[in-house]
Design a protein around this motif. Structure first.
Motif, mmCIF file in Angstrom:
data_model
loop_
_atom_site.group_PDB
_atom_site.id
_atom_site.type_symbol
_atom_site.label_atom_id
_atom_site.label_comp_id
_atom_site.label_asym_id
_atom_site.label_seq_id
_atom_site.Cartn_x
_atom_site.Cartn_y
_atom_site.Cartn_z
ATOM 1 N N ALA A 62 53.911 76.889 103.157
ATOM 2 C CA ALA A 62 54.966 76.439 104.064
ATOM 3 C C ALA A 62 56.278 76.275 103.294
ATOM 4 N N PRO A 63 57.383 76.836 103.791
ATOM 5 C CA PRO A 63 58.656 76.719 103.081
ATOM 6 C C PRO A 63 59.217 75.300 103.143
ATOM 7 N N GLY A 64 59.787 74.833 102.042
ATOM 8 C CA GLY A 64 60.378 73.506 102.011
ATOM 9 C C GLY A 64 61.541 73.389 102.977
ATOM 10 N N GLY A 65 61.673 72.224 103.608
ATOM 11 C CA GLY A 65 62.755 71.991 104.546
ATOM 12 C C GLY A 65 62.509 72.550 105.932
ATOM 13 N N LYS A 66 61.355 73.194 106.136
ATOM 14 C CA LYS A 66 61.008 73.790 107.427
ATOM 15 C C LYS A 66 59.596 73.370 107.813
ATOM 16 N N GLN A 67 59.160 73.824 108.999
ATOM 17 C CA GLN A 67 57.797 73.569 109.452
ATOM 18 C C GLN A 67 57.085 74.894 109.678
ATOM 19 N N MET A 68 55.827 74.965 109.278
ATOM 20 C CA MET A 68 55.027 76.172 109.439
ATOM 21 C C MET A 68 54.027 75.986 110.568
ATOM 22 N N LEU A 69 54.152 76.802 111.607
ATOM 23 C CA LEU A 69 53.238 76.802 112.743
ATOM 24 C C LEU A 69 52.611 78.180 112.864
ATOM 25 N N VAL A 70 51.612 78.307 113.718
ATOM 26 C CA VAL A 70 51.006 79.611 113.972
ATOM 27 C C VAL A 70 50.925 79.842 115.474
ATOM 28 N N ASP A 71 51.092 81.090 115.856
ATOM 29 C CA ASP A 71 51.014 81.490 117.261
ATOM 30 C C ASP A 71 50.025 82.638 117.400
ATOM 31 N N GLY A 72 49.408 82.745 118.579
ATOM 32 C CA GLY A 72 48.520 83.863 118.852
ATOM 33 C C GLY A 72 47.093 83.418 119.054
ATOM 34 N N THR A 73 46.147 84.215 118.541
ATOM 35 C CA THR A 73 44.725 83.887 118.620
ATOM 36 C C THR A 73 44.137 83.945 117.215
ATOM 37 N N SER A 74 42.900 83.491 117.068
ATOM 38 C CA SER A 74 42.275 83.498 115.747
ATOM 39 C C SER A 74 42.109 84.910 115.198
ATOM 40 N N ARG A 75 42.057 85.900 116.083
ATOM 41 C CA ARG A 75 41.900 87.288 115.641
ATOM 42 C C ARG A 75 43.231 87.960 115.353
ATOM 43 N N SER A 76 44.267 87.451 115.931
ATOM 44 C CA SER A 76 45.596 88.042 115.726
ATOM 45 C C SER A 76 46.652 86.957 115.891
ATOM 46 N N CYS A 77 47.119 86.430 114.781
ATOM 47 C CA CYS A 77 48.145 85.387 114.879
ATOM 48 C C CYS A 77 49.242 85.605 113.849
#
Length: 368
Positions: free
Chosen positions: A251-266
């Motif tokens: 995760a980059p500093g100063g930002k937030q890391m999220l994920v989108d999609g499905t477990s097979r393709s995100c």
């Protein structure tokens, strides 16, 4: 209890400034000031401080060389002061690899917007390291050597009994199916992550998500360093990254890391958390873990490593409700037993692991 601090910097102004800030806390007292690394070595042996604050660039002997010498002769928790530049980031990582345990920006306005908040944070960080010294004086972090060469919660919750893993027995897999690995860390995390990730094979078949409390310039440098040291691929996460197995996304500093999609393709989604409430850290373990839970559900192994505060507890709570497996680093091998303690005390962790055992347990639980 009053902890003793040695302040090391070639600037008389900065030494006095740091000393004044630390002496404002009744639990801290500055017992000496050194203007270069050589003086720091001599005063560390003579004064036996509980913590040393150390500059990087100094005449006679630089801070990194001093850290190596002090850790070899009179091991002491060391907090580095560094600039938030590319060169400053590389030097700080070198200092952590040499044995320093924590770092802060040298410009106090980079620590916090309000002056008093910055002073309070400095005091908290120094006291957290001092408590680590008091807990285990001879062995600070490197209880297990790194397999490759170089690299606001101050009151702890009451701990519920945790399941400690017997290191004399080989790791036993649960047989559960997984789709991803997530690791969160703060103070002491860079060396802890190096200890774990350098032991993972190139064919590790799962994506890895890393959340380490660091400024932006530091995460860029840290990801590059880890990529050079590890057999797996390590990169600073970028917005739109397609998730691939065998790759660790930091995760980059100063930002937030999220994920989108499905477990097979995100994909990775990097956001500024300006619209989010009750989020203290950038990046936040809580936020990333909760996002990963929405994608992977219970098919996730989450590990919380050394660090101040309780970031990760609520994210682990969300993961636990979805059936994910959660482990925490044990107290003995933590630099600061804050984040793992919060998770363990909340009854969310199913195992308490020594740092040197984490990688082998991951490989047993998530075989290639």
């Amino acid at each position: 209890m009053q902890y003793k601090v040695l302040v090391v910097d070639d600037s008389t102004f900065f030494r006095r400034r740091v000393s004044d800030f630390l002496n404002q806390d009744p639990g801290l007292t500055v017992v000496g000031e050194a203007k270069n690394g050589q003086e720091a070595i001599e005063m560390a042996a003579k004064l036996q401080p509980d913590v040393i604050t150390m500059d990087v660039e100094m005449p006679v002997m630089d801070g990194i060389s001093a850290v190596k010498r002090i850790m070899a002769s009179t091991p002491t928790p060391i907090l580095m002061f560094s600039s938030l530049t590319k060169d400053g980031a590389q030097a700080t990582l070198d200092a952590l690899d040499a044995g320093a345990l924590d770092f802060l920006p040298k410009k106090f306005e980079d620590i916090a917007k309000e002056r008093q908040e910055a002073i309070s944070l400095l005091q908290q960080r120094v006291k957290a390291l001092a408590r680590r010294r008091a807990f285990s004086r001879p062995s600070l972090l490197r209880t297990t050597p790194s397999p490759r060469p170089s690299l606001r919660d101050t009151r702890a919750p009451e701990v519920k009994p945790a399941v400690s893993v017997d290191a004399t027995r080989p790791p036993k897999a649960s047989g559960k199916r997984y789709s991803a690995l997530a690791i969160g860390a703060s103070t002491g995390g860079p060396v802890a992550l190096q200890t774990i990730l350098t032991k993972l094979p190139a064919n590790f078949p799962y994506p890895i998500f890393l959340v380490q409390h660091m400024p932006g310039t530091f995460t860029t440098a840290f990801a590059g360093r880890m990529n050079n040291l590890c057999q797996i691929k390590v990169k600073e996460a970028e917005n739109g990254d397609l998730i691939e197995p065998g790759c660790a996304y930091l995760a980059p500093g100063g930002k937030q890391m999220l994920v989108d999609g499905t477990s097979r393709s995100c994909r990775i989604r990097i956001v500024d958390d300006s619209g989010l409430e009750n989020i203290t850290y950038k990046p936040s373990v809580d936020l990333s873990f909760a996002s990963l839970g929405r994608i992977y559900g219970g098919d996730l192994l989450a590990v919380v490593l050394t660090g101040m505060g309780a970031d990760g507890r609520e994210g682990c709570r969300s993961l636990k409700q979805r059936g994910a497996t959660i482990w925490a680093q044990d107290e003995k091998t933590c630099v600061v037993y804050g984040m793992p303690q919060a998770v363990t005390a909340a009854g969310l962790s199913s195992a308490s692991l020594a740092l040197g055992d984490v990688a082998s347990h991951i490989l047993a639980e998530m075989p290639a």
